[in-house]
Write an enzyme that holds these catalytic residues in place. Structure first.
Site, PDB file in Angstrom:
ATOM      1  N   PRO A  54       0.836  -1.210   0.000  1.00 25.45           N
ATOM      2  CG  PRO A  54      -0.750  -1.571   1.658  1.00 25.45           C
ATOM      3  CD  PRO A  54       0.568  -2.068   1.168  1.00 25.45           C
ATOM      4  NE  ARG A  55       1.537   5.573  -4.555  1.00 25.76           N
ATOM      5  CZ  ARG A  55       1.914   6.267  -5.613  1.00 25.76           C
ATOM      6  NH1 ARG A  55       1.729   5.779  -6.806  1.00 25.76           N
ATOM      7  NH2 ARG A  55       2.468   7.449  -5.472  1.00 25.76           N
ATOM      8  CD  GLN A  56       1.035   9.213  -0.724  1.00 27.83           C
ATOM      9  OE1 GLN A  56      -0.035   9.531  -0.215  1.00 27.83           O
ATOM     10  NE2 GLN A  56       1.595   9.913  -1.699  1.00 27.83           N
ATOM     11  N   GLY A  79       4.106   4.205   4.945  1.00 27.59           N
ATOM     12  CA  GLY A  79       5.367   3.977   5.628  1.00 27.59           C
ATOM     13  C   GLY A  79       5.834   2.545   5.703  1.00 27.59           C
ATOM     14  CG  LEU A  80       3.629  -0.569   5.353  1.00 30.19           C
ATOM     15  CD1 LEU A  80       2.574  -1.585   4.955  1.00 30.19           C
ATOM     16  CD2 LEU A  80       4.134  -0.861   6.763  1.00 30.19           C
ATOM     17  CB  SER A  87      10.103   4.025  -2.701  1.00 29.48           C
ATOM     18  OG  SER A  87       8.959   4.795  -2.975  1.00 29.48           O
ATOM     19  CB  SER A  88      13.465   1.029  -0.014  1.00 31.35           C
ATOM     20  OG  SER A  88      12.583   0.489   0.942  1.00 31.35           O
ATOM     21  CB  ALA A  89       9.993  -3.042  -1.531  1.00 26.27           C
ATOM     22  CG  ASP A 130      12.736   1.758   5.630  1.00 28.98           C
ATOM     23  OD1 ASP A 130      12.765   1.555   6.862  1.00 28.98           O
ATOM     24  OD2 ASP A 130      12.020   2.620   5.103  1.00 28.98           O
TER      25      ASP A 130
END
Length: 622
Positions: free
Chosen positions: A394-396, A398-399, A402-404, A449
């Protein structure tokens, strides 16, 4: 001072007596057509001769002002005929006069012969052994070798490759390379395995400054025995004794048929390289990286702190790479929309999802990857690819979505180009991913992360300033414990995850006492949490999670944390859970000691418009 331009010298003067004899003595008739053929002109896996592939690599661009080939009197006619058919200038073939192994002059002396006969003393020289078999489908770009040589104007260049498991160090010259500067620290001629940890094999593929080439006569004068006139012996003298600065560059293919090999060796390596080429072209490569939750310490990784994070298999990003005629980056149909049902549809999607999909992450990763390899002296094969991605994170909230994507793309690129952790150390991969986001895309982020997404599992991270300055990275260790049930609750509508960071970095840089003390307290809580985890003291861990959030709330204030995040925290605490933010905001992670209250708490969250997920930890790959 070297003259402008670069000269190439190809050495093919070896007699390969063992291989020639076994081909001659073979009774099957399969190799009758190879009798008398010099090793450099034997067929390779794709039907071309070994030397043809070297000539293709050398002759594709105007890289050299001239190319010369050194051979022997016994095989001169073969190379003369090859030159006529291959548009190689016959007058550039140099005959060393030897007819057997017994009267050969040695590779180093053959190199000096070319320097003398063609008066090459004032030129920089690239020298290769033209009878080395390599994986032709690797299509390494010799221009990359020359470019890296020019990047190191004060040193020479030696090519190396990482040996296959079946190869023995006693069969090759082995180089020990400084991981930071790429300078070759030591050259070992056919060492025993216990004499070095290195598996980097050097081959006759060097680029010398004219000043270094001028040392060859000195070496030959000191070493009149032909057995000491190999290039391995010369390089050992040059690097270990003369302390000449030689840098290493890794090529993406191995090199074989070096030295006195037999017919079985030839058959085995031709078959091996053919299988490698077929395997590379056959299947796409898919790599996955997992979402993470900050269990403790977040966000102190950016402030020389300590953290504990966990990868979860509920949410992931994956990238897929496959060979193609051109390099293509494929937009995701949902995350990188280019077609809309209407202007109203475009407005709604843009308002909810924003404008920043994953395509820019792929492009930035590819750009940074090429730059990293060029800087570190790693030559990449000239293979194009198609790269795509998918994600369910899910976007935005904090999971680390992007880095994934960047992590999955990096794993794909490393696998596609046959790079290992030796080429990019595992401890440094998180920094690479962070640089993609911060330097290329200006995404505000920290290391934690990326560390946990590379290492996977439950990871304790120590980013203490003294550790970071000494090692260039933190200390990372797995906490091998089975965690109790954890839950994740997040808003069904996305929020602005960037606002949670506020001006904390600026306050930290100013040295505000409240911030310094607060970050230290978060680090202390992390150590206490690690102890509780090791003891399976889940009630204490829940209390520490609550305390972690309290410290963060005090530092960032209610206004910055936001009412929605506070509401999710309070719902969990109402039922006795330890609850904190797992990242930058938009979600909470909780540990509920009394699992009999789980369903009631879940309904409470759902009534407030939240999605509740039972966390499934992702264990590290073994």
């Amino acid at each position: 001072m070297a003259k402008r331009g670069l000269v190439c010298v190809i050495l093919t003067a070896g007699h390969a007596q063992k291989l020639s004899k076994e081909i001659k003595d073979d009774k099957s008739g399969r190799y009758a057509h190879l009798k008398g053929i010099p090793k450099a002109l034997l067929p390779s896996p794709r039907g071309k001769r070994i030397l043809d592939h070297w000539w293709d690599a050398i002759n594709t661009r105007q890289l050299f002002i001239n190319v010369f080939l050194v051979t022997n009197a016994d095989k001169y006619k073969h190379f003369e005929r090859w030159a006529t058919a291959s548009d190689f200038p016959v007058e550039n073939i140099i005959n060393d006069g030897s007819t057997t192994e017994a009267n050969s002059i040695g590779a180093a002396a053959g190199f000096e012969l070319a320097l003398q006969v063609k008066n090459l003393w004032e030129y920089d020289i690239l020298v290769i052994a033209g009878d080395m078999l390599f994986q032709q489908d690797s299509k390494f770009d010799i221009a990359q070798v020359i470019d890296y040589f020019h990047r190191k104007p004060d040193g020479d260049l030696a090519i190396y490759y990482e040996m296959e498991k079946s190869e023995h160090t006693t069969s090759r010259g082995i180089v020990e390379v400084c991981p930071k500067s790429n300078r070759i620290l030591k050259f070992l001629e056919k060492p025993l395995p216990e004499e070095t940890e290195s598996r980097n094999a050097s081959v006759v593929f060097y680029t010398f400054r004219s000043d270094t080439a001028a040392l060859v006569p000195n070496y030959l004068k000191e070493h009149p025995d032909v057995s000491q006139r190999t290039f391995g012996a010369f390089m050992k003298w040059l690097i270990n004794e003369q302390k000449v600065m030689v840098f290493g560059m890794k090529l993406p293919t191995g090199f074989q048929l070096i030295g006195q090999v037999g017919l079985k060796d030839y058959e085995a390596w031709v078959s091996y390289f053919a299988d490698q080429a077929e395997r590379e072209c056959r299947d796409p490569i898919t790599m996955r990286a997992y979402s993470r939750i900050g269990l403790m310490g977040n966000p102190s990784d950016g402030f020389f702190g300590k953290t504990i994070s966990l990868t979860i298999s509920n949410f992931w990003a994956e990238a897929t790479i496959s060979e193609s005629s051109t390099l293509r980056l494929i937009p995701h149909p949902l995350n990188d929309p280019t077609e809309f049902g209407s202007l109203s549809d475009l407005y709604g999607i843009s308002n909810k999802e924003g404008y920043l999909g994953g395509l820019r992450l792929l492009q930035a990763t590819c750009k940074k990857f090429y730059h990293y390899c060029a800087k570190r002296g790693i030559a990449l094969t000239r293979r194009n690819f198609t790269l795509s991605y998918d994600t369910n994170i899910p976007r935005q909230i904090g999971l680390a979505g992007s880095s994934a994507i960047v992590t999955a793309a990096l794993k794909c690129l490393m696998a596609f180009y046959n790079l290992t952790d030796q080429d990019m150390a595992k401890t440094l991969q998180p920094q690479f991913i962070l640089d993609v986001e911060k330097e290329e895309l200006r995404i505000n982020a920290g290391l934690q992360d990326r560390v946990v997404q590379i290492y996977e599992g439950l990871v304790y991270m120590d980013f203490t300033q003294s550790v970071m300055e000494k090692k260039g990275h933190g200390l990372y260790s797995h906490l091998n414990v089975v965690l109790p049930p954890l839950f994740l609750a997040y808003l069904s509508t996305s929020s602005d995850s960037d606002r949670i960071h506020s001006d904390m970095s600026l306050r930290w840089q100013r040295g505000e006492e409240e911030v310094i003390n607060g970050m230290q307290k978060l680090a202390d809580l992390t150590d206490r949490a690690a102890e509780a985890i090791q003891c399976s003291d889940w009630c204490t861990l829940a209390d520490l999670m609550n305390e972690n959030f309290n410290v963060r709330l005090q530092l960032y204030t209610h206004a910055v944390v936001g009412e929605e995040n506070l509401r999710m925290i309070n719902i969990g605490r109402k039922f006795g859970a330890g609850v904190k933010l797992p990242g930058s905001g938009g979600a909470v992670i909780g540990l509920l000691p009394d699992q009999t209250l789980m369903e009631e708490m879940r309904r409470e969250y759902q009534k407030e418009g939240c999605v509740v997920v039972d966390i499934i930890p992702k264990e590290p790959e073994i």
